[in-house]
Structures are given as C-alpha cells and as structure tokens.
Motif scaffolding. Sequence first.
Motif, PDB file in Angstrom:
ATOM      1  N   THR A  39       0.848  -1.181   0.000  1.00 54.81           N
ATOM      2  CA  THR A  39       0.000   0.000   0.000  1.00 54.81           C
ATOM      3  C   THR A  39       0.891   1.242   0.000  1.00 54.81           C
ATOM      4  OG1 THR A  39      -0.046   0.116   2.417  1.00 54.81           O
ATOM      5  CG2 THR A  39      -1.775  -1.195   1.339  1.00 54.81           C
ATOM      6  N   ASN A  85      -5.794  -1.923  -3.999  1.00 52.63           N
ATOM      7  CA  ASN A  85      -5.684  -1.593  -2.570  1.00 52.63           C
ATOM      8  C   ASN A  85      -6.776  -0.617  -2.147  1.00 52.63           C
ATOM      9  OD1 ASN A  85      -3.442  -3.215  -2.271  1.00 52.63           O
ATOM     10  ND2 ASN A  85      -1.987  -1.538  -2.498  1.00 52.63           N
ATOM     11  N   ARG A  99      -9.677  -1.268   0.808  1.00 50.01           N
ATOM     12  CA  ARG A  99      -9.307  -0.631   2.072  1.00 50.01           C
ATOM     13  C   ARG A  99     -10.421  -0.656   3.112  1.00 50.01           C
ATOM     14  NH1 ARG A  99      -8.766   5.674   0.245  1.00 50.01           N
ATOM     15  NH2 ARG A  99     -10.943   5.949  -0.308  1.00 50.01           N
TER      16      ARG A  99
END
Length: 96
Positions: free
Chosen positions: A22, A63, A67
């Motif tokens: 990330t 990502n 999240r």
Amino acid sequence: MKDYIEERAVDIAEYIIEHNATVRQAAKEFGISKSTVHKDVTDRLLKINPGLAQETRKILDTNKSERHIRGGMATREKYLHRHAQEKCCQGEFFPL
C-alpha cells in the motif's frame, strides 16, 4: 526533475509491485510521507516510465477498493483482542 527523485519514484513503484504494498507501507519503507509516495507513483512516474506507472496504478486501485474491508478487519481484531484481555484479567479464557 532531479535524478534521485526519478530513481526514488522507480524504486517505490518496483517495491509496490513486488510486495503488493500500500502507499502507507511504501512510505514507511522509504521513510517519506504518503503524499510523496502518491505524487511519485502517479505524477512523476507517468513521465518517467508509463508502463511501470500503469502496473503500479493497478495495484493501488486494488488496494483502494479493498481498504474498507481491511479497516473493518483491523477493527474486528482490535475488539477481539480487547475482549480477550478483559476475560483473561477476570480469570476467564477467551480463545481468538
């Protein structure tokens, strides 16, 4: 653009791709801010190496879409851990 900034942008992108990292993880690894990582891999990298920028963008998009799930899992673990500590302190055992 300075050479070290270009090198850093490429290094960050390669790290993100290699580790499926990330922005936060990359920032921690390179000792820079999340904003700098984001600027390097979205704006600067696009001018330096568009192919690498596109690969990195795919991972960042994945990502970003995950999240909210990661955040929920982190919250769940936090409360499970807290509950286990409370039970342990009261003489009870609560397996995770």
